[in-house]
Design an enzyme around this catalytic site. Structure first.
Site, short mmCIF file in Angstrom:
data_model
loop_
_atom_site.label_atom_id
_atom_site.label_comp_id
_atom_site.label_asym_id
_atom_site.label_seq_id
_atom_site.Cartn_x
_atom_site.Cartn_y
_atom_site.Cartn_z
N PHE A 263 0.74 -0.81 0.21
CA PHE A 263 -0.28 -0.11 -0.03
C PHE A 263 0.92 1.17 -0.06
O PHE A 263 0.98 1.83 0.50
CB PHE A 263 -0.60 -0.08 0.97
N CYS A 357 -5.00 4.18 10.15
CA CYS A 357 -5.09 4.91 10.69
C CYS A 357 -6.84 4.10 11.85
O CYS A 357 -7.36 5.05 11.43
CB CYS A 357 -5.80 5.81 9.81
#
Length: 400
Positions: A263, A357
């Site tokens: 990612f 997150c």
């Protein structure tokens, strides 16, 4: 009169009746709630402070400006601690790193035309009412300076009946602006927008995903290596937060000769890591991989970076593909990356730097790694979203 028992992970106060949730209150406070829902603080907490922003009561952007910095820091640490404990894990917590006020380099503004001119600001919480926020304490001075350009752009992009949205990113060569609007792009409007961009020093102007003009490539500096992310592409919220995360990732992977960055985005970690190690960067969005590759090719004194466009949810790198890497960096979206984590757990990789997150999916993925022999050495909470419930985490995993 009622007592606030605690806060939810979204910052809502839990009343002692076990059902009611109230905004902008703190644990231990005694309150009265009027029939119209107005909350009156009878006995304030010692952690209650005057909000630093005059727009706090009307703007929907912040949730915790009524609480002291120390309280918010402890509360965010506890959110992560509880998520990890819920998975039966325990670890060392480093001190939280909180980005300063006026450091958000990207914001999404709403705009509309009015009888007297234009309105630019943020939506009031839970409504489609735009609140002007000329003194917002979150955004950088550079984004404040872009307000005049955005107000002028409203006249091109909005009508009296429809709103327009602007995603604006600060760069060293002017604001990078993406416009979301229902207004049709005509040939005349295209020319007018090009003139507008030149007049207002806009680096890049994008209209409904179409690049209208690039006056200067809106490059971002990733640890000393420059790259131009695609319009609207993921970017860490503050330079401060990005630096903290980057330094932690570099520390965790120190000594590795070959690193896979999963990612990878536009190169937030891959590009600075390439100063000392060979990198294989994997990302699902082709335009972000193209930006990363271009940044590497134009950089100086960097080791080899290979890149791959790949959907890591549907087709994670398998253990045999991971065999050649000394370390892995993984920074998935909020949903986490259980499929990729499973193949990492089954691989020979010995070092993992994980950025997240979402404390809940982070803890879930951490549990899988620990179950396969990894040690969760430490966690650091990074608060890039000051005065909000959002939390970022970076963590070190190793196994013998």
């Amino acid at each position: 009169m009622a007592m606030i028992e605690g806060l939810t992970h979204l910052g809502m106060g839990k009343l002692d009746d076990g059902r009611t949730l109230l905004p902008r209150v703190l644990p231990g406070e005694e309150v009265n709630v009027d029939q119209d829902g107005t909350v009156r603080i009878v006995t304030p907490s010692v952690d209650r402070v005057s909000p630093p922003c005059r727009h706090f009561k009307t703007c929907g952007g912040c949730a915790m400006q009524h609480a002291s910095d120390d309280f918010v820091a402890d509360w965010k640490q506890e959110i992560v601690r509880k998520a990890i404990a819920a998975q039966g894990l325990n670890t060392v917590f480093r001190d939280i790193a909180t980005s300063p006020a006026q450091s958000r380099r990207r914001a999404k503004f709403a705009g509309q035309r009015t009888k007297k001119g234009v309105m630019l600001g943020f939506y009031a919480k839970g409504t489609d009412t735009i609140i002007a926020v000329p003194d917002c304490q979150l955004i950088t001075p550079g984004l404040h300076d872009a307000r005049a350009a955005l107000e002028a752009l409203i006249m091109f992009a909005a009508s009296r009946k429809s709103h327009v949205s602007f995603t604006v990113t600060e760069t060293s060569v002017g604001p990078d602006i993406s416009v979301e609007t229902e207004k049709e792009l005509t040939s005349q409007l295209r020319m007018d927008l090009a003139v507008f961009a030149q007049k207002h020093g806009v680096s890049r102007l994008v209209w409904q995903d179409e690049v209208i003009v690039t006056m200067n490539p809106p490059a971002q500096d990733f640890g000393g290596v420059s790259a131009v992310p695609p319009a609207g592409a993921f970017l860490q919220a503050t330079k401060h937060g990005e630096a903290v995360l980057r330094d932690a990732v570099i520390e965790i992977t120190q000594g590795a000769k070959s690193i896979v960055d999963l990612f990878a985005g536009s190169g937030t970690f891959a590009l600075p890591l390439s100063k000392t190690a060979e990198i294989h960067a994997v990302e699902g969005e082709a335009d972000m991989i193209a930006a990363l590759d271009r940044g590497w090719r134009e950089g100086k004194n960097l080791k080899r970076v290979t890149s791959e466009t790949r959907d890591l949810f549907r087709r994670p790198l398998e253990p045999d593909e991971l065999r050649k890497f000394d370390a892995a960096v993984i920074d998935p979206p909020r949903a986490g990356a259980d499929a990729q984590i499973a193949t990492l757990a089954a691989s020979d990789v010995k070092v993992i730097a994980m950025v997240s997150c979402n404390p809940v999916t982070f803890a879930r993925d951490a549990k899988m790694l620990v179950a396969h022999g990894f040690t969760l050495n430490w966690v650091q909470v990074v608060d890039q979203f000051r005065w909000s419930p959002h939390v970022e985490v970076v963590a070190s995993f190793t196994r013998k």
